[in-house]
Scaffold this motif. Structure first.
Motif, PDB file in Angstrom:
ATOM      1  N   THR A   6      44.309 -23.332 -24.557  1.00 21.45           N
ATOM      2  CA  THR A   6      45.297 -22.354 -24.080  1.00 21.45           C
ATOM      3  C   THR A   6      46.526 -23.068 -23.526  1.00 21.45           C
ATOM      4  OG1 THR A   6      43.624 -20.682 -23.582  1.00 21.45           O
ATOM      5  CG2 THR A   6      45.721 -20.510 -22.407  1.00 21.45           C
ATOM      6  N   THR A  26      44.666 -22.232 -12.137  1.00 22.23           N
ATOM      7  CA  THR A  26      43.911 -21.079 -11.637  1.00 22.23           C
ATOM      8  C   THR A  26      42.655 -20.826 -12.469  1.00 22.23           C
ATOM      9  OG1 THR A  26      45.396 -19.605 -12.882  1.00 22.23           O
ATOM     10  CG2 THR A  26      45.847 -19.914 -10.546  1.00 22.23           C
ATOM     11  N   TYR A  27      42.724 -21.131 -13.765  1.00 21.46           N
ATOM     12  CA  TYR A  27      41.543 -20.963 -14.612  1.00 21.46           C
ATOM     13  C   TYR A  27      40.444 -21.936 -14.188  1.00 21.46           C
ATOM     14  CZ  TYR A  27      38.744 -20.121 -18.789  1.00 21.46           C
ATOM     15  OH  TYR A  27      37.722 -19.773 -19.645  1.00 21.46           O
ATOM     16  N   PRO A  50      34.356 -23.126 -21.003  1.00 20.02           N
ATOM     17  CA  PRO A  50      35.622 -22.823 -20.317  1.00 20.02           C
ATOM     18  C   PRO A  50      36.642 -23.957 -20.337  1.00 20.02           C
ATOM     19  CG  PRO A  50      33.770 -22.013 -19.033  1.00 20.02           C
ATOM     20  CD  PRO A  50      33.188 -22.801 -20.169  1.00 20.02           C
ATOM     21  N   LEU A  69      42.081 -15.512 -10.330  1.00 16.81           N
ATOM     22  CA  LEU A  69      42.511 -15.742 -11.699  1.00 16.81           C
ATOM     23  C   LEU A  69      43.187 -14.481 -12.220  1.00 16.81           C
ATOM     24  CD1 LEU A  69      42.365 -17.601 -14.257  1.00 16.81           C
ATOM     25  CD2 LEU A  69      40.265 -16.388 -14.827  1.00 16.81           C
ATOM     26  N   LYS A 112      44.478 -11.548 -14.508  1.00 11.23           N
ATOM     27  CA  LYS A 112      44.001 -10.928 -15.742  1.00 11.23           C
ATOM     28  C   LYS A 112      45.167 -10.832 -16.721  1.00 11.23           C
ATOM     29  CE  LYS A 112      40.248  -8.229 -13.665  1.00 11.23           C
ATOM     30  NZ  LYS A 112      39.687  -6.870 -13.453  1.00 11.23           N
ATOM     31  N   LEU A 141      48.610 -21.688 -14.942  1.00 16.06           N
ATOM     32  CA  LEU A 141      47.538 -20.996 -15.653  1.00 16.06           C
ATOM     33  C   LEU A 141      46.314 -21.893 -15.792  1.00 16.06           C
ATOM     34  CD1 LEU A 141      49.548 -19.199 -18.491  1.00 16.06           C
ATOM     35  CD2 LEU A 141      48.538 -18.153 -16.451  1.00 16.06           C
ATOM     36  N   MET A 171      42.144 -16.175 -25.537  1.00 13.90           N
ATOM     37  CA  MET A 171      41.854 -16.295 -24.108  1.00 13.90           C
ATOM     38  C   MET A 171      40.750 -15.344 -23.657  1.00 13.90           C
ATOM     39  SD  MET A 171      45.759 -16.494 -22.663  1.00 13.90           S
ATOM     40  CE  MET A 171      45.329 -16.462 -20.930  1.00 13.90           C
ATOM     41  N   ASN A 172      40.674 -14.189 -24.286  1.00 21.07           N
ATOM     42  CA  ASN A 172      39.725 -13.170 -23.838  1.00 21.07           C
ATOM     43  C   ASN A 172      38.410 -13.182 -24.612  1.00 21.07           C
ATOM     44  OD1 ASN A 172      41.158 -11.614 -21.651  1.00 21.07           O
ATOM     45  ND2 ASN A 172      42.711 -11.511 -23.251  1.00 21.07           N
ATOM     46  N   ALA A 177      40.363 -23.582 -21.774  1.00 18.25           N
ATOM     47  CA  ALA A 177      41.504 -23.787 -20.877  1.00 18.25           C
ATOM     48  C   ALA A 177      42.504 -24.774 -21.472  1.00 18.25           C
ATOM     49  CB  ALA A 177      41.010 -24.295 -19.522  1.00 18.25           C
ATOM     50  N   ASP A 215      38.872 -20.916 -10.906  1.00 15.64           N
ATOM     51  CA  ASP A 215      37.953 -19.787 -11.042  1.00 15.64           C
ATOM     52  C   ASP A 215      36.648 -20.192 -11.718  1.00 15.64           C
ATOM     53  OD1 ASP A 215      37.616 -16.710 -10.973  1.00 15.64           O
ATOM     54  OD2 ASP A 215      37.186 -17.210 -13.054  1.00 15.64           O
ATOM     55  N   LYS A 216      36.734 -20.980 -12.780  1.00 13.59           N
ATOM     56  CA  LYS A 216      35.547 -21.320 -13.570  1.00 13.59           C
ATOM     57  C   LYS A 216      34.791 -22.525 -13.025  1.00 13.59           C
ATOM     58  CE  LYS A 216      36.324 -18.053 -16.557  1.00 13.59           C
ATOM     59  NZ  LYS A 216      35.430 -16.867 -16.662  1.00 13.59           N
TER      60      LYS A 216
END
Length: 341
Positions: A231, A255-256, A224, A146, A148, A252, A217-218, A228, A259-260
């Motif tokens: 976003t 990949t999010y 999640p 993912l 950064k 995006l 996002m952060n 996602a 990862d989650k």
């Protein structure tokens, strides 16, 4: 919540009632205990007159249907991981490669770009001595971790790497990082005869929007899957580049989720959207309307339904492979050796 409808529809249904106020209905939703109000202010289009507004904060109401779909999404991901562990690693890798092949083909097809499956497959083949091909940068990005995203420059770096060699010279960003005002026209999203959405015009406006997205996002205050999907909508609403926004937005999201949750789910995003492309465009158009005051409830619900239905298909295929694998093992087992030996 059984008859919960977009504000535009509610206004139409009750427009002739003297004691009805759409502003009161909006305020009630926004201040509901089930509402999640974000720091994001998308640029919204009014249905008539060409006017726009960014006064409304993006929000959604955590309806029972949304809760149910989010729970189903998480359960599906857990089950996908469980079933995949029953397969040999080679079978898992081959299955993921087939999903990635479809994902790259479909994310391009959504934009009207036809690609050669053989070229994509060449780039996906991890054992290829060439380790190259037109789609090698895209494949590496999907398979990687993912990314950064801590600064505006990070958005541009991802864009350049993901779409290396795929954006024509006349569609390269005309600002320092993103697109800027066009000399003879403004950027319009839609067809040659019908505009669906007009995103922020200047690079300054794009940068301000993406700066707020960075903060969102952060943060870690939402599940999640909700983070996602919000976003995804806001990135597409901002449309920071002249070309490639859809492909980057879906990357995006992919990949999010990889990862989650899991890669099987992450590698199925564009495939899920491609199968329901008319619905995908419709929910974006509805969410972009200023009459709906930046409510994303229905967008999230419908995206969740798309993704969970695609998970169901992936899970069915994995279970079939696991059953085939078990059958092969039983067929090769020596006579006299069984479960009770």
């Amino acid at each position: 919540m059984g008859h919960y409808q977009p504000l535009e529809i509610v206004k139409y249904q009750h427009g002739y009632e003297a004691d009805f106020s759409i502003e009161a209905e909006y305020k009630q939703r926004l201040e509901s205990a089930a509402a999640v109000v974000t720091v994001l202010h998308p640029l919204l289009d009014y249905r008539r007159g060409g006017k726009q507004s960014k006064q409304y904060p993006l929000f959604f109401v955590d309806t029972p249907e949304m809760v149910s779909l989010a729970s189903r999404f998480s359960r599906n991901s857990q089950e996908i991981q469980k079933v995949s562990r029953e397969l040999p690693q080679t079978a898992v890798s081959q299955f993921l490669d087939s999903l990635l092949l479809d994902e790259i083909i479909n994310t391009n097809s959504i934009e009207g770009i036809e690609v050669d499956p053989a070229e994509v497959s060449k780039s996906i083949d991890a054992h290829s001595k060439a380790r190259g091909g037109q789609f090698w940068p895209t494949v590496c990005m999907y398979r990687g971790k993912l990314p950064k995203i801590k600064s505006l420059r990070d958005f541009r770096n991802i864009y350049d790497e993901l779409l290396k060699g795929e954006i024509p010279a006349d569609k390269q960003p005309n600002g320092q990082l993103f697109r800027d005002e066009l000399p003879n026209s403004i950027l319009r999203i839609g067809t040659a005869t019908k505009t669906v959405h007009v995103p922020p015009v200047s690079e300054l406006a794009v940068s301000e929007a993406l700066s707020s997205l960075l903060a969102f996002m952060n943060a870690d205050d939402l599940p999640p899957i909700y983070q996602a999907l919000v976003t995804h909508f806001f990135f597409e609403n901002t449309h920071p580049f002249l070309d490639g926004n859809g492909r980057m937005g879906r990357y995006l999201l992919s990949t999010y989720l990889s990862d989650k949750y899991d890669r099987f789910t992450g590698f199925s995003v564009a495939t899920a959207i491609h199968a329901r492309i008319s619905s995908y465009y419709r929910i974006f158009k509805e969410a972009d309307k200023a009459e709906n005051r930046a409510e994303l409830t229905f967008f999230i619900e419908k995206m969740l339904r798309m993704l969970t239905e695609q998970q169901d298909r992936v899970l069915e295929a994995l279970r079939l492979k696991a059953a085939e694998q078990a059958g092969c093992q039983n067929a090769t087992q020596p006579a006299g050796i069984g479960a009770d030996s």
